[in-house]
Scaffold this motif. Structure first.
Motif, PDB file in Angstrom:
ATOM      1  N   ALA A  10      44.050  29.974  28.546  1.00 53.71           N
ATOM      2  CA  ALA A  10      43.331  29.317  29.634  1.00 53.71           C
ATOM      3  C   ALA A  10      41.875  29.768  29.583  1.00 53.71           C
ATOM      4  CB  ALA A  10      43.944  29.683  30.978  1.00 53.71           C
ATOM      5  N   HIS A  12      38.466  29.803  31.555  1.00 53.32           N
ATOM      6  CA  HIS A  12      37.932  29.648  32.906  1.00 53.32           C
ATOM      7  C   HIS A  12      36.500  30.156  32.987  1.00 53.32           C
ATOM      8  CE1 HIS A  12      41.275  27.994  35.116  1.00 53.32           C
ATOM      9  NE2 HIS A  12      42.097  28.839  34.512  1.00 53.32           N
ATOM     10  N   GLU A  18      41.023  31.756  37.420  1.00 53.26           N
ATOM     11  CA  GLU A  18      42.327  31.789  36.753  1.00 53.26           C
ATOM     12  C   GLU A  18      43.475  31.650  37.757  1.00 53.26           C
ATOM     13  OE1 GLU A  18      42.144  35.646  38.537  1.00 53.26           O
ATOM     14  OE2 GLU A  18      40.612  34.570  37.408  1.00 53.26           O
ATOM     15  N   LEU A  38      43.821  34.831  28.756  1.00 57.00           N
ATOM     16  CA  LEU A  38      42.793  34.340  29.661  1.00 57.00           C
ATOM     17  C   LEU A  38      41.423  34.644  29.087  1.00 57.00           C
ATOM     18  CD1 LEU A  38      41.653  33.276  32.377  1.00 57.00           C
ATOM     19  CD2 LEU A  38      41.945  35.592  33.281  1.00 57.00           C
ATOM     20  N   THR A  40      37.624  34.432  30.282  1.00 56.98           N
ATOM     21  CA  THR A  40      36.727  34.251  31.424  1.00 56.98           C
ATOM     22  C   THR A  40      35.302  34.271  30.901  1.00 56.98           C
ATOM     23  OG1 THR A  40      38.306  35.312  32.914  1.00 56.98           O
ATOM     24  CG2 THR A  40      36.021  35.147  33.668  1.00 56.98           C
ATOM     25  N   CYS A  77      45.003  39.804  36.769  1.00 58.59           N
ATOM     26  CA  CYS A  77      45.736  39.664  35.510  1.00 58.59           C
ATOM     27  C   CYS A  77      47.031  40.465  35.544  1.00 58.59           C
ATOM     28  CB  CYS A  77      44.864  40.118  34.342  1.00 58.59           C
ATOM     29  SG  CYS A  77      43.518  38.994  33.937  1.00 58.59           S
TER      30      CYS A  77
END
Length: 277
Positions: A10, A12, A18, A38, A40, A77
């Motif tokens: 993902a 973001h 997230e 993730l 970021t 997370c």
């Protein structure tokens, strides 16, 4: 077949994104044994500072805010059981029209190809089966969300990999429910002006254009707790005001548009990994 686990990536823009848009799928697929990655893109430095001090106001220190938000992101997370966190650490660009849009080092001011090259390296390292990011308008027009979309799509073009690619979205029927719920919890909320109302009406998609509806009801508490981990931004996170039960009723499904697919899985689908397992 290989022993490599299925992998979801993902991408973001800020710490807390997230949880808002993909907290349910990240928690669900982690529980199913999927590796969750993730990325970021920004440091979140244009968020609220301690005590709710706003960007540009006296006492707002973007570096201190970024450090605080990094810790909150790590806590989120942990709640969502995310396998791997990657930070690109670009400076938060702020909302559209803010001076920070054009600041040196801001994500919005970064050439797309630079960000795409860095993200492509991560894609090649993790080899995700599914990649999730925003649509071309960043869902609601935030510069950093738009830039996250741009670098993600450019990064995918730089690799030879063919993951399923999804953009987060929301059905218009759910947007209407959100509006009603916001008015319920914010009785003093003024009616939007016609231009703002028209813009809000264009957010999301008609229900019949949604390709993917993922039931994340069983993970709504995790999603709520992940949002709550971003405590410094609580004033801006409307969903925390409604409590877990109401949150679960409203946020128990996450929806997406599938934009790249090599599996031939039929749509509408109820699993981001349809055709892969």
């Amino acid at each position: 077949m290989t022993d490599r686990p299925l992998t979801l990536m993902a991408v973001h823009a800020h710490p807390d994104d997230e949880a808002t848009g993909t907290g349910g799928v990240l928690a669900r697929y982690a529980a199913e044994g999927v590796r969750t990655v993730l990325v970021t893109c920004t440091d979140g430095g244009c968020g609220d500072g301690p005590g709710g001090v706003k960007p540009g106001d006296p006492g707002h220190d973007p570096a201190a805010v970024a450090a605080m938000r990094r810790k909150e992101l790590e806590a989120s997370c942990e709640v969502l059981k995310i396998s791997d966190l990657e930070m690109l650490d670009y400076a938060d660009s702020g909302m559209i029209g803010w001076p920070s849009n054009d600041a040196p080092g801001s994500f919005w001011n970064t050439p797309v190809e630079e960000g795409a090259a860095r993200l492509a390296d991560l894609i090649e390292h993790y080899r995700p089966d599914v990649v999730v990011t925003y649509d071309e308008n960043g869902f609601y027009g935030h510069p950093d969300h738009i830039q996250a979309h741009r670098i993600t799509m450019a990064a995918l073009e730089r690799t030879a990999l063919t993951p399923k690619v999804y953009w987060t979205t929301m059905p218009r029927s759910m947007m209407q429910r959100f509006g009603e719920t916001m008015r319920e919890f914010q009785e003093d909320m003024p009616e939007p002006d016609p231009a703002e109302a028209a813009a809000m009406a264009e957010i999301g998609l008609p229900d019949d254009q949604i390709t993917t509806w993922v039931d994340t009801t069983a993970f709504s508490d995790q999603k709520f707790d992940a949002l709550a981990a971003h405590a410094s931004q609580g004033e801006n996170i409307f969903f925390l005001r409604m409590g877990k039960e109401r949150f679960g009723e409203l946020m128990g499904t996450e929806t997406f548009v599938r934009v790249k697919d090599a599996t031939g899985a039929a749509v509408p689908e109820t699993d981001l990994f349809a055709g892969l397992r």
